[in-house]
Design a protein around this motif. Structure first.
Motif, PDB file in Angstrom:
ATOM      1  N   THR A 196       0.930  -1.237   0.105  1.00 57.33           N
ATOM      2  CA  THR A 196       0.176   0.047   0.225  1.00 57.33           C
ATOM      3  C   THR A 196       0.909   1.157   0.095  1.00 57.33           C
ATOM      4  N   SER A 197       0.217   2.219   0.046  1.00 59.63           N
ATOM      5  CA  SER A 197       0.841   3.529  -0.371  1.00 59.63           C
ATOM      6  C   SER A 197       1.667   3.644   1.353  1.00 59.63           C
ATOM      7  N   CYS A 198       0.791   3.596   2.221  1.00 62.45           N
ATOM      8  CA  CYS A 198       0.872   4.103   3.624  1.00 62.45           C
ATOM      9  C   CYS A 198       2.104   2.660   3.512  1.00 62.45           C
ATOM     10  N   ASP A 199       2.150   1.462   3.400  1.00 61.99           N
ATOM     11  CA  ASP A 199       3.313   0.846   3.658  1.00 61.99           C
ATOM     12  C   ASP A 199       4.526   1.153   3.460  1.00 61.99           C
ATOM     13  N   PHE A 200       5.126   1.696   1.447  1.00 66.94           N
ATOM     14  CA  PHE A 200       5.946   1.980   1.054  1.00 66.94           C
ATOM     15  C   PHE A 200       6.539   3.339   2.388  1.00 66.94           C
ATOM     16  N   GLU A 201       5.919   4.336   2.372  1.00 66.07           N
ATOM     17  CA  GLU A 201       5.816   5.436   3.080  1.00 66.07           C
ATOM     18  C   GLU A 201       5.913   5.213   4.595  1.00 66.07           C
ATOM     19  N   GLY A 228      27.484   9.303   9.330  1.00 66.10           N
ATOM     20  CA  GLY A 228      27.438   8.692   9.670  1.00 66.10           C
ATOM     21  C   GLY A 228      26.143   8.202   9.987  1.00 66.10           C
ATOM     22  N   ASN A 229      24.628   9.303   9.440  1.00 65.90           N
ATOM     23  CA  ASN A 229      23.730   9.192   9.990  1.00 65.90           C
ATOM     24  C   ASN A 229      22.957   8.606   8.705  1.00 65.90           C
ATOM     25  N   GLY A 230      21.653   7.187   9.289  1.00 68.28           N
ATOM     26  CA  GLY A 230      20.473   7.157   8.540  1.00 68.28           C
ATOM     27  C   GLY A 230      19.877   7.838   8.155  1.00 68.28           C
ATOM     28  N   ILE A 231      19.193   6.953   6.871  1.00 65.70           N
ATOM     29  CA  ILE A 231      18.053   7.974   6.242  1.00 65.70           C
ATOM     30  C   ILE A 231      17.061   7.859   6.022  1.00 65.70           C
ATOM     31  N   SER A 232      15.846   8.319   6.643  1.00 66.17           N
ATOM     32  CA  SER A 232      14.708   8.683   6.455  1.00 66.17           C
ATOM     33  C   SER A 232      13.829   9.564   5.979  1.00 66.17           C
ATOM     34  N   VAL A 233      12.949   8.943   5.059  1.00 62.94           N
ATOM     35  CA  VAL A 233      12.743  10.084   3.761  1.00 62.94           C
ATOM     36  C   VAL A 233      11.042   9.961   4.412  1.00 62.94           C
ATOM     37  N   LYS A 234      10.762  11.207   3.944  1.00 60.80           N
ATOM     38  CA  LYS A 234       9.034  11.419   4.183  1.00 60.80           C
ATOM     39  C   LYS A 234       8.189  11.774   3.422  1.00 60.80           C
ATOM     40  N   VAL A 235       7.342  11.290   2.669  1.00 56.60           N
ATOM     41  CA  VAL A 235       6.561  11.186   1.628  1.00 56.60           C
ATOM     42  C   VAL A 235       5.258  11.242   1.702  1.00 56.60           C
ATOM     43  N   SER A 236       4.294  11.041   0.885  1.00 61.95           N
ATOM     44  CA  SER A 236       2.919  11.600   1.285  1.00 61.95           C
ATOM     45  C   SER A 236       2.403  10.601   0.206  1.00 61.95           C
ATOM     46  N   ALA A 237       1.546   9.744   1.799  1.00 60.67           N
ATOM     47  CA  ALA A 237       0.339   8.437   1.460  1.00 60.67           C
ATOM     48  C   ALA A 237      -0.520   8.695   1.874  1.00 60.67           C
ATOM     49  N   ARG A 238      -1.616   7.875   1.339  1.00 66.47           N
ATOM     50  CA  ARG A 238      -2.816   8.303   2.250  1.00 66.47           C
ATOM     51  C   ARG A 238      -3.516   6.582   1.223  1.00 66.47           C
ATOM     52  N   ASP A 239      -4.799   6.454   1.245  1.00 72.57           N
ATOM     53  CA  ASP A 239      -5.730   5.590   0.513  1.00 72.57           C
ATOM     54  C   ASP A 239      -5.649   5.552  -1.070  1.00 72.57           C
ATOM     55  N   TRP A 240      -3.981   5.975  -1.380  1.00 68.93           N
ATOM     56  CA  TRP A 240      -3.728   6.185  -2.979  1.00 68.93           C
ATOM     57  C   TRP A 240      -3.203   4.899  -3.877  1.00 68.93           C
ATOM     58  N   SER A 241      -3.351   5.079  -4.774  1.00 67.43           N
ATOM     59  CA  SER A 241      -2.780   3.861  -5.517  1.00 67.43           C
ATOM     60  C   SER A 241      -0.848   4.363  -6.125  1.00 67.43           C
ATOM     61  N   PHE A 242       0.037   4.812  -5.426  1.00 67.30           N
ATOM     62  CA  PHE A 242       0.496   6.184  -5.462  1.00 67.30           C
ATOM     63  C   PHE A 242       1.305   6.551  -4.137  1.00 67.30           C
ATOM     64  N   THR A 243       2.390   7.099  -4.110  1.00 70.33           N
ATOM     65  CA  THR A 243       2.687   7.955  -2.482  1.00 70.33           C
ATOM     66  C   THR A 243       3.635   9.205  -3.640  1.00 70.33           C
ATOM     67  N   ARG A 244       3.217  10.130  -3.033  1.00 68.33           N
ATOM     68  CA  ARG A 244       3.429  11.366  -3.725  1.00 68.33           C
ATOM     69  C   ARG A 244       4.863  11.911  -2.845  1.00 68.33           C
ATOM     70  N   ILE A 245       5.663  12.032  -3.853  1.00 61.31           N
ATOM     71  CA  ILE A 245       6.670  14.141  -3.515  1.00 61.31           C
ATOM     72  C   ILE A 245       7.179  14.790  -4.181  1.00 61.31           C
ATOM     73  N   VAL A 246       6.910  15.950  -3.333  1.00 59.90           N
ATOM     74  CA  VAL A 246       7.437  17.049  -3.515  1.00 59.90           C
ATOM     75  C   VAL A 246       9.026  17.776  -3.284  1.00 59.90           C
ATOM     76  N   VAL A 247       9.533  18.923  -4.435  1.00 55.98           N
ATOM     77  CA  VAL A 247      10.849  19.155  -3.824  1.00 55.98           C
ATOM     78  C   VAL A 247      10.672  20.502  -3.624  1.00 55.98           C
ATOM     79  N   TYR A 248      10.999  21.598  -2.857  1.00 54.47           N
ATOM     80  CA  TYR A 248      11.079  22.448  -2.759  1.00 54.47           C
ATOM     81  C   TYR A 248      12.611  22.991  -2.303  1.00 54.47           C
ATOM     82  N   THR A 249      12.634  24.541  -2.437  1.00 56.49           N
ATOM     83  CA  THR A 249      13.833  24.966  -2.725  1.00 56.49           C
ATOM     84  C   THR A 249      14.469  24.827  -0.800  1.00 56.49           C
ATOM     85  N   ASN A 250      14.353  24.032  -0.024  1.00 54.15           N
ATOM     86  CA  ASN A 250      15.229  23.514   1.238  1.00 54.15           C
ATOM     87  C   ASN A 250      15.789  22.211   0.975  1.00 54.15           C
ATOM     88  N   ILE A 251      15.487  21.131  -0.470  1.00 53.15           N
ATOM     89  CA  ILE A 251      15.817  20.304  -0.625  1.00 53.15           C
ATOM     90  C   ILE A 251      16.750  20.549  -1.319  1.00 53.15           C
TER      91      ILE A 251
END
Length: 375
Positions: free
Chosen positions: A303-308, A328-351
């Motif tokens: 599911t989208s939430c599983d992937f998130e 040496g820090n682990g990598i955690s990536v936050k994305v947007s997920a709901r009851d969708w068939s996709f996961t959404r990523i949005v990039v902005y100026t601080n990235i």
């Protein structure tokens, strides 16, 4: 003891943060009481916004949701009228039905196409009010860029054709232009060209433009005068708002010219996902327009939430395999997920480019993990 974690937050460009230059502008802003029409920085933001968009006037509002609601209420000033809106539009899905709840305006949905448009022939058949039993259509709502259609930019010719139809029926057009500067960057035209054929626009300062608060509503003098009055009724009359308006003025000069970098960084992630030719995940690289990327999930076992959740968590084995940043820090990536068939990523100026490198590495690791478990 939990490992240190580097978080890259791609849930939305609403999480963007003011730049150092913007914070300085906020600190140094000249302010006054905006309800008394005495805040010089707000006045300058409104003047410059109207000029940029080729309209007569503008109004600073606390949020895009308020700006869109004001537009609906002004254009549909008689209770019981209706506005036609795409079924995937933010105004319909994510603004609590404020048009009906507060404005007494019916939202009549039309199916959005994948590119954010809708069929203009179907629109012609949607207009109502020729029978005493019907609500009367007063407004058509469009969204540009279109969030839930993957940041798509509406074609200029389509907007022109839409305008001709609405003019024939004396129906107004409002554009939810929350990310309209991204649309202008994609089309390589001024925002004034994009909104030439619409009656009003609301654009957001606190998404991709990195301001802490605010949106701006733009349109004809009489429209803005009516919106200004309604803003007070909705609790949007604020005082020394120049501190916030200063951030918007800074964004025009500092952030807008750099939006192409957000688009390029988004494309880097999309190109990587396409390159691995996964049977579980895919992207539509050909139709990627701006800073929003939908990662389609091709199996109902994930599911989208599983992937998130999996992208967020940092497991011990990831650290053992060297999935860490330069410190040496682990990598955690936050994305947007709901009851969708996709996961959404949005990039902005601080990235940054480094952030994108880390995101790609994390996505690669997680997708490979899914492949090993699923195939």
């Amino acid at each position: 003891m939990k490992p240190a974690v580097r978080v890259v937050d791609l849930r939305s460009d609403t999480v963007s943060l003011p730049t150092a230059r913007m914070r300085k502008a906020i600190y140094e802003a000249e302010v006054g009481d905006d309800v008394y029409d005495e805040d010089p920085t707000v006045k300058e933001l409104e003047r410059r916004s109207a000029q940029m968009f080729g309209k007569q006037a503008a109004l600073f509002v606390p949020s895009g949701t308020m700006g869109n609601l004001l537009a609906v209420m002004v254009h549909c000033s008689r209770r019981g009228t209706e506005a036609i809106v795409g079924d995937m539009a933010h105004i319909f899905l994510y603004e609590q039905g404020g048009a009906a709840q507060i404005g007494g305006v019916l939202l009549n949905c039309i199916k959005n196409e994948e590119d954010g448009t809708f069929d203009l022939g179907e629109l012609r058949n949607k207009f109502r009010g020729y029978d005493v039993h019907e609500s009367q259509t007063a407004l058509v709502l469009v969204e540009n860029t279109h969030n839930m259609c993957g940041g798509k930019v509406l074609p200029l010719q389509w907007l022109e054709d839409l305008s001709k139809i609405c003019t024939e029926r004396s129906v107004k057009i409002h554009m939810d232009g929350a990310r309209i500067f991204n649309a202008a960057e994609y089309l390589k035209v001024p925002v004034s060209r994009i909104v030439r054929d619409v009656d009003s626009i609301c654009f957001c300062l606190s998404k991709g433009l990195a301001c802490p608060v605010g949106s701006v509503l733009v349109g004809h003098n009489d429209f803005i005068k009516a919106a200004h009055r309604l803003r007070k009724a909705l609790g949007g009359g604020m005082r020394q708002v120049g501190f916030l308006a200063a951030a918007g003025l800074c964004a025009f000069d500092e952030i807008v010219p750099k939006l192409s970098k957000d688009h390029a960084r988004t494309r880097r992630i999309a190109e990587f996902i396409q390159s691995i030719n996964s049977p579980l995940f895919k992207v539509d690289l050909e139709n990627l327009h701006t800073n929003i990327l939908m990662i389609q999930i091709l199996t109902n076992r994930i599911t989208s939430c599983d992937f998130e959740r999996r992208l967020i968590e940092v497991l011990p084995e990831e650290l053992e395999h060297g999935l860490v940043d330069a410190r040496g820090n682990g990598i955690s990536v936050k994305v947007s997920a709901r009851d969708w068939s996709f996961t959404r990523i949005v990039v902005y100026t601080n990235i940054t480019d480094e952030d994108i490198d880390l995101v790609i590495r994390k996505i690669k690791y997680v997708i490979e993990e899914y492949h090993n478990n699923e195939l």
